[in-house]
Design a protein around this motif. Structure first.
Motif, PDB file in Angstrom:
ATOM      1  N   SER A  34       0.815  -1.211   0.000  1.00  0.00           N
ATOM      2  CA  SER A  34       0.000   0.000   0.000  1.00  0.00           C
ATOM      3  C   SER A  34       0.853   1.267   0.000  1.00  0.00           C
ATOM      4  O   SER A  34       0.421   2.300  -0.492  1.00  0.00           O
ATOM      5  CB  SER A  34      -0.942   0.009   1.209  1.00  0.00           C
ATOM      6  OG  SER A  34      -0.182  -0.077   2.393  1.00  0.00           O
ATOM      7  N   GLN A  35       2.073   1.185   0.546  1.00  0.00           N
ATOM      8  CA  GLN A  35       2.923   2.376   0.584  1.00  0.00           C
ATOM      9  C   GLN A  35       4.114   2.314  -0.369  1.00  0.00           C
ATOM     10  O   GLN A  35       4.488   3.303  -0.967  1.00  0.00           O
ATOM     11  CB  GLN A  35       3.497   2.600   1.998  1.00  0.00           C
ATOM     12  CG  GLN A  35       2.480   2.947   3.050  1.00  0.00           C
ATOM     13  CD  GLN A  35       1.942   1.710   3.744  1.00  0.00           C
ATOM     14  OE1 GLN A  35       2.511   0.635   3.626  1.00  0.00           O
ATOM     15  NE2 GLN A  35       0.833   1.863   4.444  1.00  0.00           N
ATOM     16  N   ALA A  36       4.723   1.133  -0.504  1.00  0.00           N
ATOM     17  CA  ALA A  36       6.003   1.045  -1.210  1.00  0.00           C
ATOM     18  C   ALA A  36       5.880   0.239  -2.500  1.00  0.00           C
ATOM     19  O   ALA A  36       4.987  -0.581  -2.658  1.00  0.00           O
ATOM     20  CB  ALA A  36       7.048   0.400  -0.314  1.00  0.00           C
ATOM     21  N   ILE A  37       6.811   0.494  -3.383  1.00  0.00           N
ATOM     22  CA  ILE A  37       6.941  -0.262  -4.623  1.00  0.00           C
ATOM     23  C   ILE A  37       8.361  -0.811  -4.665  1.00  0.00           C
ATOM     24  O   ILE A  37       9.328  -0.063  -4.518  1.00  0.00           O
ATOM     25  CB  ILE A  37       6.687   0.621  -5.859  1.00  0.00           C
ATOM     26  CG1 ILE A  37       5.257   1.154  -5.851  1.00  0.00           C
ATOM     27  CG2 ILE A  37       6.957  -0.151  -7.133  1.00  0.00           C
ATOM     28  CD1 ILE A  37       4.963   2.131  -6.960  1.00  0.00           C
ATOM     29  N   THR A  38       8.482  -2.120  -4.864  1.00  0.00           N
ATOM     30  CA  THR A  38       9.794  -2.756  -4.991  1.00  0.00           C
ATOM     31  C   THR A  38       9.942  -3.265  -6.414  1.00  0.00           C
ATOM     32  O   THR A  38       9.120  -4.044  -6.885  1.00  0.00           O
ATOM     33  CB  THR A  38       9.935  -3.927  -4.002  1.00  0.00           C
ATOM     34  OG1 THR A  38       9.707  -3.442  -2.679  1.00  0.00           O
ATOM     35  CG2 THR A  38      11.322  -4.533  -4.086  1.00  0.00           C
ATOM     36  N   ASP A  71       7.204   8.325  -3.338  1.00  0.00           N
ATOM     37  CA  ASP A  71       8.641   8.444  -3.108  1.00  0.00           C
ATOM     38  C   ASP A  71       9.252   7.179  -2.541  1.00  0.00           C
ATOM     39  O   ASP A  71      10.466   7.046  -2.476  1.00  0.00           O
ATOM     40  CB  ASP A  71       8.926   9.612  -2.155  1.00  0.00           C
ATOM     41  CG  ASP A  71       8.626  10.949  -2.805  1.00  0.00           C
ATOM     42  OD1 ASP A  71       8.749  11.026  -4.044  1.00  0.00           O
ATOM     43  OD2 ASP A  71       8.284  11.901  -2.085  1.00  0.00           O
ATOM     44  N   ASP A  72       8.413   6.234  -2.107  1.00  0.00           N
ATOM     45  CA  ASP A  72       8.909   5.027  -1.455  1.00  0.00           C
ATOM     46  C   ASP A  72       9.120   3.926  -2.491  1.00  0.00           C
ATOM     47  O   ASP A  72       8.288   3.039  -2.662  1.00  0.00           O
ATOM     48  CB  ASP A  72       7.915   4.579  -0.372  1.00  0.00           C
ATOM     49  CG  ASP A  72       8.554   3.634   0.617  1.00  0.00           C
ATOM     50  OD1 ASP A  72       9.781   3.435   0.530  1.00  0.00           O
ATOM     51  OD2 ASP A  72       7.838   3.096   1.471  1.00  0.00           O
TER      52      ASP A  72
END
Length: 163
Positions: A34-38, A71-72
Motif C-alpha cells: 500500500s505504501q512502497a513499490i519494490t 517516493d517510497d
C-alpha cells in the motif's frame, strides 16, 4: 481521452526503454504494497544498469517516482549468474548478432552449443524472416537435445524476440 495505465504495465516498459540494449535485462518484477513499490531488475550485466557510482539507479528511481506519484521506491538489481540458460538473454544475443548481419546458421549453432555446454537439457530456436538477406522470407527451426512441450512438469523457458 487520457487513459491511466496500471503501474505494473508502465514501469517494465519504461525501464526497458530507458536502459541500454547492452544491459541485457532478463526480466523486471514489480511488487507493490500500500505504501512502497519494490522493483527487481534481473540482468546479466548489473554494472551497466547500476552505472558509475550508482547514478543510473538514482536516475531510474527519480523517474519511476515521478511516474507512480510516490517516493517510497526500492530498486533491486539482481545478476543472472548463467545468462546462457535464460531464454530472454539468449534471444537478445541472437537478435543483436543478426542485426549485425552475421551468418544466421553460424550464430544459431554457436548459441546452441554454448547453451548445451552450460547444462541445458535441450534448446529449440525458431527464426523467420528474410534469413541471410534473401528476398523470399522463410522460417527455420534448429533443435538440440530434448524440449518436452507436452509435459506440464517440464521447466521450459520461453522467449519471443522481434527485431
Amino acid at each position: 481521452m487520457l487513459v491511466e495505465l496500471p503501474v505494473t504495465v508502465v514501469i517494465p516498459a519504461y525501464s526497458l526503454i530507458n536502459l541500454p540494449d547492452v544491459a541485457s535485462v532478463a526480466s523486471v518484477i514489480i511488487e507493490r504494497t500500500s505504501q512502497a513499490i519494490t522493483i527487481s531488475i534481473h540482468t546479466a550485466r548489473p554494472g551497466i544498469v547500476i552505472g558509475r557510482g550508482g547514478e543510473e539507479v538514482s536516475r531510474l528511481k527519480k523517474e519511476v517516482a515521478k511516474l507512480c506519484n510516490t517516493d517510497d521506491i526500492h530498486l533491486n538489481i539482481n545478476e543472472v549468474k548463467r545468462p546462457e540458460l535464460n531464454a530472454e538473454l539468449v534471444g537478445q544475443n541472437i537478435a543483436s548478432q543478426l542485426v549485425k548481419k552475421m551468418p544466421y546458421r553460424r550464430v544459431l549453432n554457436k548459441t546452441m552449443q554454448s547453451t548445451m555446454r552450460m547444462g541445458a537439457e535441450g534448446i529449440r530456436i525458431n527464426v523467420s524472416g528474410r534469413l541471410g538477406g534473401v528476398e523470399i522470407a522463410r522460417s527455420e527451426r534448429f533443435m538440440e537435445g530434448r524440449v518436452p512441450l507436452h509435459t506440464l512438469r517440464a521447466d521450459i523457458d520461453l522467449s519471443l524476440i522481434h527485431i
